[in-house]
Enzyme design. Structure first.
Site, PDB file in Angstrom:
ATOM      1  N   ASP A  35     -11.551  52.548 -36.535  1.00 43.61           N
ATOM      2  CA  ASP A  35     -10.830  52.383 -35.272  1.00 43.61           C
ATOM      3  C   ASP A  35     -11.027  50.974 -34.716  1.00 43.61           C
ATOM      4  O   ASP A  35     -12.146  50.607 -34.340  1.00 43.61           O
ATOM      5  CB  ASP A  35     -11.344  53.432 -34.270  1.00 43.61           C
ATOM      6  N   ASP A  36      -9.972  50.199 -34.679  1.00 40.81           N
ATOM      7  CA  ASP A  36     -10.006  48.832 -34.135  1.00 40.81           C
ATOM      8  C   ASP A  36     -10.780  47.856 -35.021  1.00 40.81           C
ATOM      9  O   ASP A  36     -11.287  46.838 -34.532  1.00 40.81           O
ATOM     10  CB  ASP A  36     -10.595  48.780 -32.705  1.00 40.81           C
ATOM     11  N   CYS A  75      -3.987  53.149 -30.993  1.00 40.02           N
ATOM     12  CA  CYS A  75      -4.509  54.306 -31.725  1.00 40.02           C
ATOM     13  C   CYS A  75      -3.513  55.438 -31.983  1.00 40.02           C
ATOM     14  O   CYS A  75      -3.271  55.807 -33.126  1.00 40.02           O
ATOM     15  CB  CYS A  75      -5.696  54.896 -30.970  1.00 40.02           C
ATOM     16  N   ARG A  79      -1.718  56.618 -35.585  1.00 36.54           N
ATOM     17  CA  ARG A  79      -2.091  57.882 -36.249  1.00 36.54           C
ATOM     18  C   ARG A  79      -0.874  58.784 -36.466  1.00 36.54           C
ATOM     19  O   ARG A  79      -0.750  59.460 -37.487  1.00 36.54           O
ATOM     20  CB  ARG A  79      -3.137  58.613 -35.393  1.00 36.54           C
ATOM     21  N   LYS A 138     -11.967  61.182 -35.051  1.00 35.64           N
ATOM     22  CA  LYS A 138     -11.119  60.987 -33.864  1.00 35.64           C
ATOM     23  C   LYS A 138      -9.668  61.356 -34.175  1.00 35.64           C
ATOM     24  O   LYS A 138      -9.023  60.713 -34.984  1.00 35.64           O
ATOM     25  CB  LYS A 138     -11.205  59.516 -33.438  1.00 35.64           C
ATOM     26  N   HIS A 140      -6.782  62.104 -31.701  1.00 37.21           N
ATOM     27  CA  HIS A 140      -5.966  61.285 -30.784  1.00 37.21           C
ATOM     28  C   HIS A 140      -4.454  61.473 -30.938  1.00 37.21           C
ATOM     29  O   HIS A 140      -3.677  60.528 -30.794  1.00 37.21           O
ATOM     30  CB  HIS A 140      -6.334  59.797 -30.894  1.00 37.21           C
ATOM     31  N   SER A 163     -10.114  58.824 -27.739  1.00 35.92           N
ATOM     32  CA  SER A 163     -10.976  57.641 -27.783  1.00 35.92           C
ATOM     33  C   SER A 163     -12.283  57.862 -27.028  1.00 35.92           C
ATOM     34  O   SER A 163     -12.321  58.559 -26.007  1.00 35.92           O
ATOM     35  CB  SER A 163     -10.257  56.422 -27.191  1.00 35.92           C
ATOM     36  N   HIS A 231     -14.500  51.367 -32.234  1.00 37.94           N
ATOM     37  CA  HIS A 231     -13.853  51.309 -30.915  1.00 37.94           C
ATOM     38  C   HIS A 231     -14.947  51.221 -29.850  1.00 37.94           C
ATOM     39  O   HIS A 231     -15.959  51.919 -29.945  1.00 37.94           O
ATOM     40  CB  HIS A 231     -13.030  52.593 -30.742  1.00 37.94           C
ATOM     41  N   ASP A 283      -6.937  51.608 -38.008  1.00 36.46           N
ATOM     42  CA  ASP A 283      -5.742  52.071 -37.278  1.00 36.46           C
ATOM     43  C   ASP A 283      -4.978  50.953 -36.587  1.00 36.46           C
ATOM     44  O   ASP A 283      -3.794  51.100 -36.279  1.00 36.46           O
ATOM     45  CB  ASP A 283      -6.113  53.160 -36.257  1.00 36.46           C
ATOM     46  N   ASN A 284      -5.652  49.859 -36.306  1.00 38.46           N
ATOM     47  CA  ASN A 284      -4.997  48.694 -35.680  1.00 38.46           C
ATOM     48  C   ASN A 284      -5.987  47.538 -35.684  1.00 38.46           C
ATOM     49  O   ASN A 284      -7.147  47.702 -36.069  1.00 38.46           O
ATOM     50  CB  ASN A 284      -4.507  48.999 -34.254  1.00 38.46           C
ATOM     51  N   LYS A 304      -5.248  43.755 -31.474  1.00 40.01           N
ATOM     52  CA  LYS A 304      -4.795  45.036 -30.917  1.00 40.01           C
ATOM     53  C   LYS A 304      -3.879  44.827 -29.704  1.00 40.01           C
ATOM     54  O   LYS A 304      -4.086  43.893 -28.940  1.00 40.01           O
ATOM     55  CB  LYS A 304      -6.046  45.827 -30.513  1.00 40.01           C
TER      56      LYS A 304
END
Ligand code: MG
Length: 472
Positions: A35-36, A75, A79, A138, A140, A163, A231, A283-284, A304
């Protein structure tokens, strides 16, 4: 051409193994989604001051993708796209989902929107071929029971459904935001803890993943592991605290790399190395405004929340001995939306016929059988498109976290002309070529890609899920 010649011997061996494996059982898929995590946050993508030996080993023993994209730089939208094989606009989730905050006399609770249960996910596609499926981490895509992983094709779920900052602020429990519900830790559809100690999430997810692999060594399986980290707020367990020279962010990445190593060992111990395709990506891009708690996307622009390369282009490594030639470096465009049709093809599952899927089966390219990706066009949004090495941003306002020198106000840059970048020679998007008359036709052609896509969405976009039907 040179790349093709190098990989051919490995490829022939791989194809032989693959045809044997195909006869016995379809492959397992393990998809790990950080994540991130930024483009430059793995050793094999140039990370400095922290180490990722297990993820680097995956690249060495398999493939490293240098132009791998997520179709959203936040996020939930990312997804939704990954799991449905569709661009976010097509499935109605283009931003971030939140739980419902307390308001007036209404208590805080689950959010009211989520990925529409009518959407067909990777998990549901593979269930048609009797895969065991698990989501650990996660989610989300909606935290109401109606939207949980168990409603989207996953046999089991363990994790935080959104998150880890939604209810926390600056990583301190004492600053807990009162208007959010306590962060739930879910087992399937039940809350088993609230505000779990986030230092142990990576470890707990990893233990669950190993347990799932061991339990299903005889079945074809799909394990989707979207990590909560890195994240913000960042947390790490004691053995990794202070392990990297780069501070807490580096510690967190080193724990994620440890997790990867544990999972790779579990696959090997179960005798599943040649049956299991393992993918690690993000994810980003990095949350750059978090400073030392955010990641890195060098040499790409921004991160992001933005439509620049740092927001959408993420690191990706994948390994499947005997099927993906070792040391393969893939420089063509591939996206997370391509996994659904690619997995379906390998599993012998059919794609839904009643709806449009944006993803493509990219297995011939990932396995080294062909030298070029079938994907030449990729939409970052209905207003931003990449075609081959060219990227076009239509006129308009774009979010910007790290202002470029030209002009930026209040985190937005306003382009009155289309921006055209040559990503092969200018991956940092420093110089738009729109003023050069020789590109006028190219700009026109690429602009039409965007306007055609916008037009198509008017009739093809599908609705987001609501707990209650929307008011008339
Ligand atoms: Mg993210």
């Amino acid at each position: 051409m040179r790349r093709r010649l190098i990989i051919l011997p490995c490829l022939l061996a791989g194809l032989t193994l693959f045809s044997q494996a195909e006869e016995t059982r379809p492959p397992n898929f393990i998809l790990i989604f950080a994540d991130d995590l930024g483009y430059a946050d793995l050793g094999c993508f140039g990370a400095k001051d922290f180490e990722t030996p297990n993820l680097d080993r995956m690249a060495k023993e398999g493939a490293k993708l240098t132009n791998f994209y997520v179709p959203a730089s936040v996020c939930s939208a990312s997804r939704a796209a990954l799991l449905t094989g569709c661009y976010p606009d097509r499935v109605g989730i283009t931003g971030v989902l939140f739980p419902t905050r307390a308001k007036d006399d209404q208590p805080a609770g689950p959010g009211t929107t989520g990925l529409n249960p009518d959407e067909i996910t990777i998990a549901e596609t593979l269930k048609t071929k009797d895969y065991a499926t698990a989501c650990i981490g996660k989610w989300h895509l909606g935290d109401d029971t109606a939207f949980l992983p168990t409603k989207q094709g996953f046999d089991e779920y363990f994790g935080i459904p959104y998150s880890n900052d939604m209810g926390w602020w600056r990583g301190k429990p004492k600053d807990f935001k009162k208007d959010f519900p306590p962060i739930p830790l879910l087992e399937d559809e039940s809350i088993i803890e609230t505000n779990p100690d986030q230092r142990y999430l990576t470890r707990r997810y990893t233990e669950r993943a190993v347990q799932f692999i061991r339990q299903h060594r005889e079945d074809p399986f799909f394990l989707y592991l979207p990590h909560t980290m890195p994240h913000v707020p960042l947390f790490v367990s004691e053995p990794f605290s202070g392990s990297a020279d780069y501070g807490l962010y580096g510690d967190v990445i080193e724990e994620l790399d440890w997790s990867m190593g544990v999972i790779l060992n579990a696959i090997a111990e179960a005798g599943l190395d040649e049956n299991t395709w393992v993918i690690f990506t993000s994810d980003n891009g990095p949350w750059l405004s978090m400073g030392a708690h955010g990641g890195h996307a060098d040499p790409l622009r921004d991160g992001k929340f933005t439509r620049f390369e740092g927001g959408h282009r993420v690191p990706c490594v994948m390994r499947w001995p005997g099927h993906i030639p070792p040391g393969l470096v893939l420089d063509d465009i591939v996206s997370t939306i391509d996994f659904l049709p690619t997995f379906a093809g390998l599993a012998g599952a059919s794609l839904p016929e009643d709806r449009k899927i944006d993803g493509m089966d990219v297995w011939p390219y990932l396995s080294g059988r062909v030298a070029s990706s079938p994907r030449d066009t990729f939409f970052y949004s209905p207003w931003v498109v990449r075609s081959s090495k060219w990227k076009l941003m239509m006129p308009g306002k774009y979010k910007e976290i790290y202002p470029a020198p030209e002009k930026s106000t209040n985190g937005m840059v306003d382009y009155s002309h289309p921006q055209l970048y040559n990503l092969a020679s200018d991956p940092g998007e420093t110089t738009s070529l729109h003023q050069e008359s020789k590109y006028a036709e190219l700009i026109k052609t690429m602009s039409k890609l965007c306007t055609d896509y916008q037009e198509a969405l008017k009739t093809e976009a599908r609705p987001v899920g609501h707990v209650m039907p929307p008011a008339d």
